[in-house]
Design a protein around this motif. Structure first.
Motif, short mmCIF file in Angstrom:
data_model
loop_
_atom_site.label_atom_id
_atom_site.label_comp_id
_atom_site.label_asym_id
_atom_site.label_seq_id
_atom_site.Cartn_x
_atom_site.Cartn_y
_atom_site.Cartn_z
N VAL A 5 33.62 25.13 75.55
CA VAL A 5 33.55 26.34 74.73
C VAL A 5 34.49 27.39 75.31
CG1 VAL A 5 32.09 28.21 73.93
CG2 VAL A 5 31.22 25.88 73.96
N GLY B 26 40.69 25.90 68.60
CA GLY B 26 40.63 26.84 67.49
C GLY B 26 41.92 26.89 66.70
N GLU C 149 37.49 23.18 59.30
CA GLU C 149 37.08 24.28 60.15
C GLU C 149 37.50 24.01 61.58
OE1 GLU C 149 33.05 25.98 58.95
OE2 GLU C 149 33.11 24.01 58.05
N SER C 150 37.99 25.05 62.21
CA SER C 150 38.47 24.83 63.56
C SER C 150 37.41 25.20 64.59
CB SER C 150 39.74 25.62 63.80
OG SER C 150 39.53 26.94 63.40
N ASP C 151 36.49 26.10 64.22
CA ASP C 151 35.48 26.53 65.18
C ASP C 151 34.12 25.94 64.80
OD1 ASP C 151 37.42 28.10 66.42
OD2 ASP C 151 37.09 29.70 64.97
N HIS C 152 33.30 25.70 65.81
CA HIS C 152 32.00 25.08 65.55
C HIS C 152 30.99 26.12 65.10
CE1 HIS C 152 32.77 21.05 67.13
NE2 HIS C 152 33.63 21.65 67.90
N ARG D 298 30.02 31.33 65.53
CA ARG D 298 30.86 30.16 65.72
C ARG D 298 31.31 30.10 67.17
NH1 ARG D 298 32.90 28.15 60.89
NH2 ARG D 298 32.10 29.37 59.16
N LEU D 299 31.55 28.90 67.64
CA LEU D 299 32.07 28.73 68.99
C LEU D 299 33.44 28.07 68.90
CD1 LEU D 299 28.90 27.46 70.90
CD2 LEU D 299 29.80 29.78 70.75
N GLN D 300 34.40 28.70 69.54
CA GLN D 300 35.73 28.09 69.59
C GLN D 300 35.72 27.09 70.74
OE1 GLN D 300 39.04 30.74 69.55
NE2 GLN D 300 40.42 29.27 70.46
N SER D 301 36.04 25.84 70.40
CA SER D 301 35.95 24.78 71.39
C SER D 301 37.27 24.02 71.44
CB SER D 301 34.81 23.84 71.01
OG SER D 301 34.92 22.63 71.68
N SER E 289 37.91 20.39 67.46
CA SER E 289 37.75 21.17 66.24
C SER E 289 36.60 20.59 65.43
CB SER E 289 39.04 21.16 65.42
OG SER E 289 39.30 19.87 64.95
N ASP E 290 36.01 21.43 64.60
CA ASP E 290 34.82 21.06 63.84
C ASP E 290 35.25 20.52 62.48
OD1 ASP E 290 32.26 20.71 63.15
OD2 ASP E 290 31.75 22.82 62.94
#
Lengths: 167, 519
Positions: free
Chosen positions: B307, B493, B338-341, B327-330, B333-334
């Motif tokens: 994270v 992200g 979507e790039s953030d979870h 959202r969590l930037q990890s 990618s989600d």
């Protein structure tokens, strides 16, 4: 943690300029660009603008003047905006006047390092250094116009400070 | 690193410090790879055949092969790789030379790849995966070396990593993960009522776009043309609806509006329920585990170590009602879009705080004075530009006496000519002020907080240690204002969102120095 205010003027004085060789690199690069433009202008003059009311060859003439101005003045200006320094544990690269960028990369964040030399650079006796980080913004930071020996020195000093950092 | 060298001593002695070349058979591979490319020569061969010079075909092909071999050979002689005690360096390039240094500490893994021909020749392509963001093209590769050598190299790098990570674990004094602790513990769940509420907030009129698209595509599906006004007028007339609508015009308008709201709300609810049904976030041993979905169920692990930043966002109405999403930037990618979870689709602030606390993030808002703001001068930049452009384009239009498009819809007068740009500029100024007011930041010594936006306010929490690089940029306008933007490079992200806009110059330098000091 150091929260000492760093005034921009004060910070700028610590910057080191690039090697003079890079000025020649810039001149050659600008000359090549302008030569291409000039060739295009000449072609347009020869093929398209024949029956034009204006005196024949005006476009080439104008581009020639522009080229001379660009090659004679721009490289020096561009060259002066460049600067770099090793500040503590970070590499700082500064360039650009109209659109100014001042980048800091902490050594511990560097993923891998390139030292490279293109044909024009070899002619002028300079190298460039590229550091790669893991960030999605500006992950590749290039520092041109270094003395080849100095470039490898910086490379080695960064290399020595990359520590295991198992995130 | 002497320990790791001892493990694979027989091969390792060949590694240290000596430059190696690629396997000579690589040249053969280069020629084989050329196979498909010779297709480009078909026209040339054809031309030779047609012009009756068929006997030249074989020499021409031979020459081509020879030239390729020579170029491959030159490239081969200019390529060398060296394994030192703690890094790999690769020198390459014939005209442009490049020396790349990759510390073992930065190598996530070593990949070994073998094609059919490479396997027959006992060769392997070795790739070094680093965390560098530039993608596959930029990763370092050895194409190709002997398979045995490749495996020894991988063992060498892995041994180095194993030694170091063991050292890190013991140094930080963390106890080994207890088996009893590995039980998942729920952190956040979406109840059905809340899911429906979240659906309402993701109100969407996308359904109309879809319907419209369908109608366009399947023009003949309906036995009538829905875009023909006469058709509808005909229907309403014949049913007597027209009279009723004439009599209750405002009621019909309200009805249409309510219909729009219902449809939009229903779309949002369906989409949200499909995606977030049974939303459940657990704290697992190494991070979070998120399960959700009605038709397509997903189960995603989000390791804490990956994270990089937390992003709290909301809408203008949701904020009034006290609802937020997290959202969590990890590094991963989600999904594709979507790039953030997304870890909390709709939650109260105290619930978000509980989630954030699990990963050591603090949404400490502090006091108002602790927040820094951008240069207010930026508010007037867009309005000034709009006003100038408007005035410059409209004045000549007014001065032209005959061909005035303007005189048809603006009564003559310089006041209005200046008034129109002024009106637009005022709106722009208002938007600029809202944007300025919504943007502020604060560094609490460990995390950088950035707030932005007024229509959809966002609060980013970025721990300083996750910053990879800091760019201070300014253009002609910011130079006048003595202000600068600060862009931060953060792994994972979509990128480009970690920005502090128009900070006064001194503050920009001070903030950057403070952040760099905290790394």
């Amino acid at each position: 943690m150091d929260i000492e205010p760093v005034a921009p003027e004060k910070a700028d004085t610590e910057l080191q300029p690039l090697e003079q060789g890079y000025l020649r690199v810039l001149r050659i690069e600008w000359a090549i660009t302008m030569a291409v433009l000039l060739a295009i202008a000449a072609a347009v003059d020869l093929l398209v603008l024949r029956g034009n009311a204006l005196p024949w060859g005006w476009l080439s003439g104008a581009v020639l003047l522009l080229s001379l101005w660009a090659v004679l003045t721009l490289p020096a200006r561009q060259f002066l905006t460049w600067g770099h320094s090793e500040e503590g544990d970070a590499l700082r690269v500064v360039h650009g006047y109209m659109f100014h960028t001042d980048t800091v990369v902490p050594f511990v964040r560097v993923q891998h390092i390139d030292v490279g030399q293109g044909p024009i650079e070899r002619l002028c006796g300079v190298s460039h250094l590229v550091v790669h980080t893991a960030g999605t913004h500006n992950s590749i930071v290039t520092l041109p116009g270094l003395d080849p020996v100095r470039a490898t020195e910086i490379r080695d000093s960064i290399r020595a400070r990359i520590q295991t950092d198992f995130a | 690193m002497t320990d790791s060298e001892g493990v694979i001593a027989p091969v390792d002695t060949a590694f240290t410090g000596q430059p190696h070349r690629l396997h000579p058979l690589t040249l053969l591979l280069a020629v084989v790879k050329l196979g498909p490319r010779t297709l480009n020569f078909l026209p040339a061969i054809l031309a030779l055949g047609v012009t009756g010079q068929a006997r030249l075909i074989v020499p021409a092909l031979g020459l081509f092969l020879l030239v390729t071999l020579i170029f491959s050979w030159i490239a081969w002689t200019r390529f060398s790789w060296t394994v030192d005690s703690d890094d790999v360096s690769i020198a390459s390039g014939v005209i442009s030379r490049k020396h790349r240094t990759i510390p073992f500490d930065r190598i996530q893994d070593v990949t070994i790849e073998q094609g059919v021909i490479a396997r027959a020749l006992g060769l392997a392509k070795v790739g070094f995966e680093t965390g560098s963001a530039a993608g596959d093209e930029d990763e370092a590769k050895l194409d190709s070396i002997a398979l045995a050598e490749a495996e020894a190299l991988r063992a060498h790098v892995r041994a180095h990593r194993a030694v170091n990570s063991a050292a890190v674990l013991t140094a930080s004094g963390e106890p080994a993960p207890n088996a009893a602790e590995s039980q998942d513990r729920p952190v956040f769940m979406m109840t059905m009522p809340r899911l429906l509420l979240a659906g309402l907030f993701s109100f969407s009129l996308a359904v109309f776009a879809v319907l419209f698209g369908l109608l366009q595509t399947f023009d003949d599906v309906l036995p009538f043309d829905p875009f023909d006004a006469d058709f509808w007028i005909g229907i309403t007339r014949s049913t007597g609806l027209a009279d009723w609508m004439d009599a209750h015009r405002w009621l019909a308008a309200v009805g249409g509006f309510v219909m729009l709201l219902l449809l939009g709300g229903a779309t949002g609810i369906v989409r949200t329920v499909m995606r977030d049904y049974g939303f459940r976030l657990d704290r697992s041993e190494r991070g979070f585990r998120r399960r959700r979905g009605l038709a397509t169920k997903t189960d995603v692990a989000i390791p804490i170590a990956r994270v990089q930043a937390a992003i709290i966002s909301t809408g203008i109405i949701r904020r009034l009602l006290g609802w937020y999403e997290l959202r969590l930037q990890s590094l991963a990618s989600d999904g594709k879009n979507e790039s953030d979870h997304l870890v909390a689709p709709l939650a109260r602030l105290d619930e978000l705080d509980a989630i954030l606390a699990e990963i050591g993030f603090v949404r400490d808002v502090g006091t108002e004075e602790q927040w820094q703001r951008g240069h207010p001068g930026t508010i007037m930049v867009a309005p000034a530009v709009i006003f100038l452009i408007g005035a410059i384009t409209l004045i000549p239009a007014m001065l032209m006496p005959d061909a005035t498009i303007l005189s048809d819809w603006i009564t003559p007068g310089a006041g209005l000519v200046l008034g129109l740009p002024l009106l637009v500029a005022t709106i722009a100024a208002l938007l600029g002020w809202l944007g300025w007011k919504g943007h502020c930041w604060r560094f609490d010594g460990r995390q950088l907080h950035i707030r932005r936006g007024w229509l959809s306010p966002t609060h980013i929490i970025l721990p300083a240690r996750n910053i990879q690089s800091a760019d201070l940029t300014l253009g002609p306008v910011l130079r006048r204002l003595a202000a600068a933007n600060l862009h931060f490079g953060v792994p994972g992200g979509s990128g480009g969102q970690h920005v502090v806009h128009a900070a006064p110059m001194d503050e920009a330098y001070r903030l950057r120095a403070a952040l760099m000091g905290a790394i």
